[in-house]
Design a protein around this motif. Structure first.
Motif, PDB file in Angstrom:
ATOM      1  N   LYS A  23       0.718  -4.709  -2.005  1.00 10.71           N
ATOM      2  CA  LYS A  23       1.476  -3.668  -2.716  1.00 10.71           C
ATOM      3  C   LYS A  23       1.491  -2.325  -1.982  1.00 10.71           C
ATOM      4  CE  LYS A  23       2.160  -6.638  -5.993  1.00 10.71           C
ATOM      5  NZ  LYS A  23       3.462  -7.340  -6.073  1.00 10.71           N
ATOM      6  N   PHE A  24       1.363  -2.363  -0.646  1.00  6.51           N
ATOM      7  CA  PHE A  24       1.546  -1.165   0.166  1.00  6.51           C
ATOM      8  C   PHE A  24       2.913  -1.237   0.821  1.00  6.51           C
ATOM      9  CE2 PHE A  24      -3.153  -1.544   0.286  1.00  6.51           C
ATOM     10  CZ  PHE A  24      -3.474  -0.308  -0.264  1.00  6.51           C
ATOM     11  N   ASP A  25       3.546  -0.084   1.020  1.00 10.86           N
ATOM     12  CA  ASP A  25       4.864  -0.046   1.643  1.00 10.86           C
ATOM     13  C   ASP A  25       4.722  -0.253   3.148  1.00 10.86           C
ATOM     14  OD1 ASP A  25       7.412   0.357   2.499  1.00 10.86           O
ATOM     15  OD2 ASP A  25       7.653   2.348   1.621  1.00 10.86           O
ATOM     16  N   PRO A  26       5.229  -1.381   3.699  1.00  7.71           N
ATOM     17  CA  PRO A  26       5.115  -1.620   5.141  1.00  7.71           C
ATOM     18  C   PRO A  26       5.791  -0.544   5.979  1.00  7.71           C
ATOM     19  CG  PRO A  26       5.810  -3.614   4.000  1.00  7.71           C
ATOM     20  CD  PRO A  26       5.908  -2.488   3.014  1.00  7.71           C
ATOM     21  N   ALA A  27       6.879   0.044   5.440  1.00 11.87           N
ATOM     22  CA  ALA A  27       7.580   1.091   6.180  1.00 11.87           C
ATOM     23  C   ALA A  27       6.724   2.340   6.322  1.00 11.87           C
ATOM     24  CB  ALA A  27       8.892   1.440   5.481  1.00 11.87           C
TER      25      ALA A  27
END
Length: 450
Positions: free
Chosen positions: A418-422
């Motif tokens: 649930k972390f933003d890869p961007a």
């Protein structure tokens, strides 16, 4: 003809407003005549806060709300802080439910209540319905400019409703019962072709209309509309009641915000960041990201420190270290960008990650061998040492291969957690390729040279 009498675009006005010898007041008046409100918003954002507030006073009253809505949150906030009570009241009176939702973050509770009191009962109901949804849900930004008819209406009634409406573009009418439950849609093209004006619309409803849930994430709703091929789709709540619609215009705005947020997230900023944010506030916003990057830099430096002995004896290795790191970093970034796009379009999951890994490893092996050979030969001639050329060649090839695997799995793991890869993918990838590249390069140097 003077410079400001010519037809100018946004860039031209930005240049003129930042030219000391030009009269900013005259230039901005000309900009008001030439530019649309969204362009005026960008023009104001291009100015330092003091100049921005001065030029805001020249915006005609009838354009003020539209110009504010076109500005980013932080830049808009600077206008609100400098706004006098009479102008603020003018703005609050001009808002409809959708505009109030958009500006709510810039307003105090008291100001929101005041603006709410100016709305008619229908607009108040729309605002209360939208406010129940999170800012990440499409229900919050539903378009209420639509035509609704009851199921017992006739084709002629539907056509009359269309004529009475004030909608600029309408591709379908929405059928709802007395409780507001959504029953279906009727394409306008079907109504226009209908030869029997007395036909009941109940029999004209599309059998399986595509709907969007009000709790759907913004991007999910946008993709649903895109795949439908239509101009608009109905938005319903969990009980099946019609909330509003999502249109292509809304979808375009969502995608623009999404891609801008991804671009800014790569350096730890938000899409609402102001070009002329106050220095202390801007420094505080960027400090966390700088601290995170400092930790990863210390990790890479610590790795290098483990090989202090070989570096002190073979200076060539220190000179060549950036080559190893940069080759791995670039190769990994290419894969990372591809996978992040695949995640956004729902084309990449853990199920097809192995097939993707084999594909990326094949590309990495081909490029790794080729460029390792080039770098090895150049190094051999540069430092007159075949061993150093061999060491850097192997290290570059190994780092490109590791970078390919990392580029596939780092964004997948971050997305799963649930972390933003961007936002964090590039930082993690750079750390991995730096550490692996340095360990491989300096480790081989220790084994083969010393």
């Amino acid at each position: 003809m003077s410079e400001i009498d010519k037809k100018e675009d946004l860039e031209g006005f930005v240049s003129q407003l930042h030219t000391p010898e030009e009269s900013q007041s005259v230039v901005f008046d000309h900009a008001v005549e030439q530019l649309v409100p969204t362009e005026l918003s960008l023009l104001l954002e291009s100015l330092p806060i003091e100049a921005r507030c001065a030029r805001w006073l020249q915006v005609p009253d009838e354009l003020k709300t539209s110009v504010l809505l076109g500005m980013r949150y932080q830049a808009r906030d600077s206008i609100f802080l400098a706004m006098d009570e009479s102008t603020l009241d003018l703005i609050l009176r001009s808002l409809d439910a959708e505009c109030l939702i958009e500006l709510a973050d810039n307003l105090t509770e008291e100001q929101i209540e005041k603006a709410f009191s100016y709305l008619d009962s229908k607009q108040q109901n729309w605002y209360q319905g939208a406010a129940e949804f999170d800012e990440k849900h499409i229900g919050r930004y539903a378009d209420h400019k639509l035509v609704t008819i009851p199921p017992n209406a006739k084709a002629r009634d539907a056509l009359r409703a269309l004529k009475r409406g004030t909608i600029d573009l309408c591709d379908q009418v929405f059928v709802v019962d007395k409780q507001g439950l959504f029953l279906g849609v009727i394409p306008v093209s079907m109504l226009l072709k209908e030869k029997d004006p007395m036909r009941m619309v109940r029999g004209m409803i599309e059998t399986v209309p595509i709907t969007v849930l009000g709790t759907d994430p913004l991007i999910t709703a946008t993709e649903t509309l895109e795949h439908s091929g239509g101009y608009s789709l109905p938005i319903v709540d969990n009980d099946g009641r019609l909330v509003g619609r999502i249109t292509q215009a809304t979808a375009l705005w969502i995608m623009k915000e999404h891609f801008e947020s991804q671009l800014m997230a790569k350096v730890g900023l938000t899409e609402s960041a102001d070009l002329f944010v106050p220095v202390f506030k801007g420094a505080r916003q960027r400090a966390v990201w700088l601290g995170l990057n400092l930790l990863t830099a210390f990790l890479a430096s610590w790795t290098i420190g483990l090989f202090e002995n070989v570096l002190s004896q073979v200076v060539a290795l220190a000179v060549l270290m950036p080559v190893v790191a940069s080759m791995g970093g670039i190769a990994g970034s290419q894969t990372l960008t591809l996978i992040i796009r695949g995640l956004a379009t729902k084309q990449v999951t853990f199920r097809n990650s192995w097939a993707l890994s084999k594909q990326e490893l094949g590309i990495a092996l081909f490029n790794g061998v080729g460029w390792a050979a080039v770098i090895g030969v150049v190094t051999w001639y540069w430092f007159e040492s075949g061993v150093i050329g061999l060491v850097i060649g192997i290290a570059v090839m190994a780092n490109i291969l590791v970078a390919a695997l990392s580029g596939v799995y780092i964004p997948l793991i971050l997305d799963k957690c649930k972390f933003d890869p961007a936002l964090s993918g590039a930082v993690v990838l750079t750390t991995v390729t730096d550490v692996v590249g340095f360990v491989t390069f300096l480790g081989l140097g220790t084994l083969l040279i010393l």
